[in-house]
Design an enzyme around this catalytic site. Structure first.
Site, PDB file in Angstrom:
ATOM      1  N   GLU A 144      14.095 -15.626   1.143  1.00 31.73           N
ATOM      2  CA  GLU A 144      14.289 -16.606   2.229  1.00 31.73           C
ATOM      3  C   GLU A 144      13.314 -17.766   2.088  1.00 31.73           C
ATOM      4  OE1 GLU A 144      13.950 -14.580   5.993  1.00 31.73           O
ATOM      5  OE2 GLU A 144      15.501 -13.137   5.461  1.00 31.73           O
TER       6      GLU A 144
ATOM      7  N   ASP B 223       0.835  -1.201   0.000  1.00 39.44           N
ATOM      8  CA  ASP B 223       0.000   0.000   0.000  1.00 39.44           C
ATOM      9  C   ASP B 223       0.874   1.258   0.000  1.00 39.44           C
ATOM     10  OD1 ASP B 223      -2.811   1.140   0.536  1.00 39.44           O
ATOM     11  OD2 ASP B 223      -1.609   2.115   2.082  1.00 39.44           O
TER      12      ASP B 223
HETATM   13  C1  NOJ Z   1      -4.358   3.171  -0.850  1.00 34.79           C
HETATM   14  C2  NOJ Z   1      -5.517   2.297  -0.487  1.00 34.79           C
HETATM   15  O1  NOJ Z   1      -5.895   1.569  -1.635  1.00 34.79           O
HETATM   16  C3  NOJ Z   1      -6.604   3.212   0.023  1.00 34.79           C
HETATM   17  O2  NOJ Z   1      -7.814   2.531   0.199  1.00 34.79           O
HETATM   18  C4  NOJ Z   1      -6.138   3.857   1.287  1.00 34.79           C
HETATM   19  O3  NOJ Z   1      -7.072   4.841   1.679  1.00 34.79           O
HETATM   20  C5  NOJ Z   1      -4.775   4.534   1.126  1.00 34.79           C
HETATM   21  N1  NOJ Z   1      -3.846   3.764   0.338  1.00 34.79           N
HETATM   22  C6  NOJ Z   1      -4.148   4.780   2.476  1.00 34.79           C
HETATM   23  O4  NOJ Z   1      -3.702   3.576   3.042  1.00 34.79           O
END
Ligand code: NOJ
Ligand code: CA
Length: 557
Positions: A274, A223
């Site tokens: 790993e 993310d």
């Molecule tokens: C991207 C994620 O897909 C989204 O849903 C989120 O609000 C933001 N990153 C923050 O983590």
């Protein structure tokens, strides 16, 4: 440096053998199904989708023909941002399940030939994370504060934030704490950003990667991968923006897409290695496309947002495909494709709105103005799906896309969960309309999702897009996905494509090097298909020709 200091905690000398259907090689042609856990299926009537619900639907997922699932966050969280505010990286939220249930889900998926990718959120934790609670209780300048990004404010009494940078969900990325310091959060205040210069933070994430790998996962969706490395002393660009299309192309942004982010992921690659087979990863990197190849090198794959952004416009689709193919050629990786995810409008609604429609204004009107053409939208979403699935590389499908769900545009505002709603001062309705629980049966009001109250209300029209309804219809969007995914597996070859020229610019015609053609008609007139065996169409042909808003797959003879 002593040998213990150079040997990170938990690192394996000999790769750990894993028995899994998903390898770095099979990942290159995989179709990945994104599950938004709280909205998939509730097994115990609390209105929240859970791991047991997912496990009970493994046969459904296997029949769909996907190769892997990507689970959006299912960790303990206060849900300030749909679970992307993680309070404990190495556990399951109690209302989603237990670690034993997680193990059972992984085992069931693996034995059905389906790999498992989990979301990892390295840029920020939730504000309930033990480290953030400790940081708030600690002194300015303390080691506990150093794990996050704390700064003194400006002004005589530090009453102004350290700078005037905005956050994704609001006008400032800073929040003040009672002792007067400020902490950075590129997203909601409940999502404090980690300080990745801190060795403990770096080490802890590697522990988390190993934790999930030891529980059988095959890899990670990373993310906000672009946001992790920061240099708050770097001179900000004249226009300080967090938007993908406004970022500098030289990596000079102080907090986004800095070159040093890749050092972190190169360390992660060592953790991935790993295991045998090694783990895989895909970066969510909101960076200029010219710079996204670096994430392929450091993590393995990077999402392409190009098709997600495209509206029903052949030139836009063509550009998106060419740009994504060029990115994969530059980086030596495979292209990735998605029409939607949990952050954007449902495909069938995106293509059913008039070109150039203001999506937020439409959502704010409750889906009334402008009018959504659902017949066209559904047909186009089916056509776009076949087009996407004909392309080489890894394809991502978001739960509910296989049913052709439309956006739930009329959610009552008092039920909205997306932080965008509150943080925008109630002017941006946000992303909840694509996160409504899935309809499994045709009986309202909860459509087999739950025996209780779903955490977001489900609309009456779900009765005609439920799994049960579509199971009974051989021409349903679900049936189309099943046929397409089965064929896609058999038809894969090479990663090169040609886009056949089209003077009228109403057709997108993909030619794979094994003679597999996919032709999509964006125009108003029927068009001729190439000669060969007709494999699949997204809708009926008209006198042997391809009608508007339709895709056909043909094997040239
Ligand atoms: C991207 C994620 O897909 C989204 O849903 C989120 O609000 C933001 N990153 C923050 O983590
Ligand atoms: Ca539940």
């Amino acid at each position: 440096m002593s040998s213990t200091a150079s040997q990170p905690t938990g690192a394996r000398q000999v790769p750990v053998a894993r028995d899994t259907p998903l390898t770095p090689d099979s990942w290159k042609t995989a179709t990945v199904y994104q599950i938004y856990p709280r909205s998939f299926l509730d097994s115990n009537g609390d209105g929240i989708g859970d791991l047991t619900g997912m496990t009970s639907k493994v046969p459904y997922l296997a029949e769909l023909g996907i190769d892997a699932v990507w689970l959006s966050p299912f960790y303990p969280s206060a849900l300030a941002d749909g679970g992307y505010d993680v309070d404990d990286y190495r556990n399951v939220a109690p209302n989603i399940g237990t670690m034993d249930e997680f193990d059972a889900l992984v085992a069931a998926l693996h034995s059905a030939g389906i790999g498992v990718i989990v979301d990892i959120v390295p840029n920020h934790s939730g504000s309930g994370h033990a480290w953030f609670v400790e940081a708030l209780a600690a002194e300015p300048g303390s080691p506990a504060r150093d794990r996050y990004v704390f700064r003194d404010g400006r002004g005589d009494a530090g009453e102004l934030p350290p700078n005037d940078w905005p956050g994704h969900f609001g006008p400032s990325c800073w929040t003040r704490v009672p002792d007067g310091q400020w902490y950075m959060h590129l997203f909601a205040p409940e999502q404090p950003d980690f300080n990745w210069d801190n060795a403990e933070v770096r080490e802890d994430f590697k522990t988390t990667l190993r934790f999930w790998a030891d529980h059988g996962v095959d890899g990670f969706r990373v993310d906000a991968a672009h946001a992790v490395a920061k240099d708050l002393n770097a001179p900000p660009p004249p226009l300080f923006s967090l938007h993908m299309h406004e970022l500098p192309e030289d990596g000079s942004h102080p907090v986004l897409d800095r070159d040093s982010v890749h050092e972190i992921y190169r360390e992660w690659q060592k953790v991935f290695a790993e295991y045998d087979p090694p783990l895989v990863a895909v970066a969510e990197a909101v960076a200029p496309i010219s710079r996204r190849g670096a994430y392929v090198e450091s993590l393995g794959q990077v999402f392409s947002f190009e098709l997600i952004e495209a509206t029903w416009d052949p030139a836009w689709f063509r550009r998106s495909i060419e740009a994504t193919m060029a990115l994969s050629e530059r980086s030596g990786g495979v292209p990735t494709w998605a029409l939607t995810n949990h952050d954007c409008l449902r495909a069938a609604s995106k293509y059913g709105l008039p070109q150039g429609a203001d999506v937020n204004a439409w959502l704010m009107s409750g889906g009334i103005e402008p009018r959504e053409d659902r017949v066209r939208g559904a047909a186009r979403a089916r056509a776009a799906t076949l087009l996407m699935l004909s392309l080489p590389g890894t394809a991502y499908i978001y739960q509910g896309e296989e049913l052709g769900l439309f956006e739930v545009a009329d959610l009552p505002t008092d039920q909205l969960q997306d932080p965008l709603w509150k943080r925008s001062g109630h002017v941006i309705k946000g992303r909840d309309g694509c996160r409504v629980p899935l309809p499994w049966t045709s009986n309202g009001p909860t459509f087999g999702f739950t025996t209780g109250t779903p955490h977001l209300p489900m609309p009456e029209w779900f009765t005609t897009v439920s799994e049960e309804h579509e199971e009974a219809d051989p021409a349903s969007t679900l049936a189309l996905h099943r046929s397409a995914l089965a064929m896609r597996r058999d038809l894969q070859s090479g990663i090169s494509i040609e886009l056949a020229p089209d003077a009228a610019d109403t057709v997108v015609h993909v030619v794979r090097d094994n003679g597999w053609h996919s032709v999509t008609n964006f125009g108003d007139e029927t068009v001729e298909l190439p000669r060969g065996e007709l494999l699949l169409t997204s809708g009926p042909l008209a006198g042997g020709k391809l009608p508007p808003d339709t895709t056909a797959w043909v094997k040239a003879t």
